[in-house]
Design a protein around this motif. Structure first.
Motif, PDB file in Angstrom:
ATOM      1  N   LEU A  80       0.812  -1.218   0.000  1.00 17.14           N
ATOM      2  CA  LEU A  80       0.000   0.000   0.000  1.00 17.14           C
ATOM      3  C   LEU A  80       0.846   1.270   0.000  1.00 17.14           C
ATOM      4  CD1 LEU A  80      -2.819  -1.074   2.466  1.00 17.14           C
ATOM      5  CD2 LEU A  80      -3.046  -0.700   0.005  1.00 17.14           C
ATOM      6  N   GLU A  81       2.051   1.217   0.528  1.00 13.85           N
ATOM      7  CA  GLU A  81       2.926   2.387   0.485  1.00 13.85           C
ATOM      8  C   GLU A  81       3.894   2.318  -0.688  1.00 13.85           C
ATOM      9  OE1 GLU A  81       4.724   2.870   4.333  1.00 13.85           O
ATOM     10  OE2 GLU A  81       2.800   3.181   5.329  1.00 13.85           O
ATOM     11  N   GLY A  82       3.730   1.281  -1.498  1.00 15.21           N
ATOM     12  CA  GLY A  82       4.605   1.116  -2.642  1.00 15.21           C
ATOM     13  C   GLY A  82       6.007   0.731  -2.235  1.00 15.21           C
ATOM     14  N   PHE A  83       6.988   1.075  -3.088  1.00 20.12           N
ATOM     15  CA  PHE A  83       8.383   0.792  -2.761  1.00 20.12           C
ATOM     16  C   PHE A  83       9.077   2.101  -2.413  1.00 20.12           C
ATOM     17  CE2 PHE A  83       7.789   1.029  -7.362  1.00 20.12           C
ATOM     18  CZ  PHE A  83       8.681   2.018  -7.743  1.00 20.12           C
ATOM     19  N   TYR A  84      10.101   1.996  -1.553  1.00 11.97           N
ATOM     20  CA  TYR A  84      10.805   3.178  -1.059  1.00 11.97           C
ATOM     21  C   TYR A  84      12.081   3.477  -1.845  1.00 11.97           C
ATOM     22  CZ  TYR A  84       7.714   2.515   2.942  1.00 11.97           C
ATOM     23  OH  TYR A  84       6.607   2.360   3.743  1.00 11.97           O
ATOM     24  N   GLY A  85      12.545   2.512  -2.629  1.00 13.21           N
ATOM     25  CA  GLY A  85      13.770   2.726  -3.386  1.00 13.21           C
ATOM     26  C   GLY A  85      13.989   1.615  -4.394  1.00 13.21           C
ATOM     27  N   ALA A  86      14.984   1.814  -5.261  1.00 13.39           N
ATOM     28  CA  ALA A  86      15.252   0.856  -6.333  1.00 13.39           C
ATOM     29  C   ALA A  86      15.640  -0.518  -5.818  1.00 13.39           C
ATOM     30  CB  ALA A  86      16.355   1.414  -7.237  1.00 13.39           C
ATOM     31  N   ALA A  87      16.251  -0.572  -4.627  1.00 15.47           N
ATOM     32  CA  ALA A  87      16.698  -1.852  -4.082  1.00 15.47           C
ATOM     33  C   ALA A  87      15.539  -2.801  -3.801  1.00 15.47           C
ATOM     34  CB  ALA A  87      17.503  -1.617  -2.801  1.00 15.47           C
ATOM     35  N   GLU A  88      14.317  -2.275  -3.688  1.00 12.79           N
ATOM     36  CA  GLU A  88      13.170  -3.136  -3.391  1.00 12.79           C
ATOM     37  C   GLU A  88      12.591  -3.808  -4.634  1.00 12.79           C
ATOM     38  OE1 GLU A  88      11.484  -1.120   0.711  1.00 12.79           O
ATOM     39  OE2 GLU A  88      10.237  -1.077  -1.074  1.00 12.79           O
ATOM     40  N   LEU A  89      12.902  -3.312  -5.814  1.00 11.16           N
ATOM     41  CA  LEU A  89      12.302  -3.873  -7.025  1.00 11.16           C
ATOM     42  C   LEU A  89      12.676  -5.339  -7.252  1.00 11.16           C
ATOM     43  CD1 LEU A  89      12.398  -0.907  -9.559  1.00 11.16           C
ATOM     44  CD2 LEU A  89      10.564  -1.620  -8.023  1.00 11.16           C
TER      45      LEU A  89
END
Length: 376
Positions: A80-89
């Motif tokens: 629900l808050e999406g991702f916080y940075g590229a490392a989470e993809l």
């Protein structure tokens, strides 16, 4: 003998509430189980919802999703808050997760991704003013995601600020603004939270997002014909472990905030703010003793509370005290304490949880091997 305070989770009530949501909406359902399923236990709650073939689950962040995946939960999961940075993809790809897109920085990160395309949920800020693209920003965000090779599907969503206050015009304004903003777009939509499901059927769209509703608690402060058909999932109980006879004019508890105005019998209950009961609940807040109503006297302590037994002369040590559950809605208790039932549920701690209802079959061995999240 162990301390008698406990929470009992009725899984049959959870099933009832999910089916009720489906029956009044006819839409696909996202079961919101963030914050450890509002204190109910995210893994057993997810297992029941998956058993009921729920279309999607929702959590706040990737850490909550990983807990579910590594426990064997296979249902689609939305962040629900999406991702916080590229490392989470790459973590999202590994665990097969969806994400809410709510700011341009996320789109920029997504455009640099080299892996499998993601299904995304594009959030429009129609009045909550917390996260999401303003209507004026929506066309650009939508165009970028539609043209991105890293996006496989888009769902359009918003969130209501005042759906639990039916007397306010805010929700109608948000419904209208959302419709105007997405006019002509063929994507599926998702607007309604629990209050929206129960009171604003015109907002349901293709998906609904019950959270509090699933746990059988009303989002409204007054009776509501649909909310009143929900079944509480959580019941919190303890026991009386001491009984005192006090005269008139005797102060009780820290700060001596309550003084008896007549001779009374006082019970001491093993439940306090360290267990999650709100310390600011005032004298007069309700509890049930053996199913009969009485009231709290004095200030809530860390480990105990005092209650009025004067009109319950047959009460004895070891008798059951219900803090909330059937016949004592968490919403009512929360109202006395100046808070909301969400907070009661989420703040529960140091309280053993017992699950009732037909046992859920064990999930198949997870196909997801654990991975770590790298710093962004």
């Amino acid at each position: 003998m162990s301390r008698p305070t406990k929470a009992t989770i009725n899984l049959s009530a959870l099933r009832h509430n999910l089916q009720f949501a489906r029956s009044i909406t006819g839409t696909k359902v996202i079961g919101v189980i963030k914050a450890d399923a509002y204190g109910h236990g995210s893994i057993p709650i997810a297992q029941v919802l998956e058993e009921q073939k729920i279309e999607c689950l929702a959590v706040a962040c990737i850490e909550e999703a990983i807990v579910l995946r590594e426990a064997g939960v296979q249902s689609p999961i939305l962040l629900l808050e999406g991702f916080y940075g590229a490392a989470e993809l790459p973590i999202m790809e590994h665990y097969d997760l969806f994400a809410v897109i709510q700011q341009q920085e996320q789109i920029d990160i997504l455009n640099q991704w080299k892996g499998k395309p993601f299904k995304v949920w594009l959030k429009i800020d129609t009045g909550m003013h917390r996260i999401g693209f303003l209507p004026s920003e929506f066309p650009s965000a939508y165009k970028q995601l539609k043209e991105s090779e890293n996006v496989s599907q888009i769902v359009l969503m918003t969130h209501f600020a005042c759906a639990d206050e039916p007397e306010k015009p805010t929700t109608i304004d948000q419904i209208d603004l959302f419709a105007q903003t997405i006019e002509g777009k063929a994507e599926e939509t998702c607007s309604s939270n629990s209050a929206g499901i129960l009171h604003w059927p015109e907002a349901n769209g293709n998906w609904v997002r019950p959270g509090l509703l699933l746990y059988g608690s009303s989002p409204f402060t007054t009776p509501h014909p649909l909310a009143d058909r929900l079944k509480p999932v959580m019941e919190v109980t303890s026991q009386i472990f001491a009984i005192r006879k006090l005269g008139a004019g005797v102060p009780i508890g820290y700060g001596q905030t309550y003084v008896t105005d007549h001779p009374c019998t006082v019970g001491v209950v093993a439940m306090g703010y360290a267990d999650g009961y709100p310390r600011h609940a005032p004298s007069g807040s309700p509890v049930l003793v053996n199913g009969q109503r009485t009231r709290i006297l004095g200030r809530i302590s860390m480990d105990m509370m005092t209650i009025d037994l004067t009109h319950l002369p047959n009460t004895k040590i070891g008798d059951t005290v219900m803090l909330w559950g059937d016949n004592l809605p968490a919403t009512e208790v929360a109202h006395h304490a100046g808070t909301i039932s969400y907070e009661l549920f989420c703040n529960l701690k140091r309280v053993p949880i017992h699950y009732l209802g037909e046992a859920v079959s064990e999930s198949e061995q997870t196909k997801y091997q654990p991975v770590s999240i790298s710093p962004t």
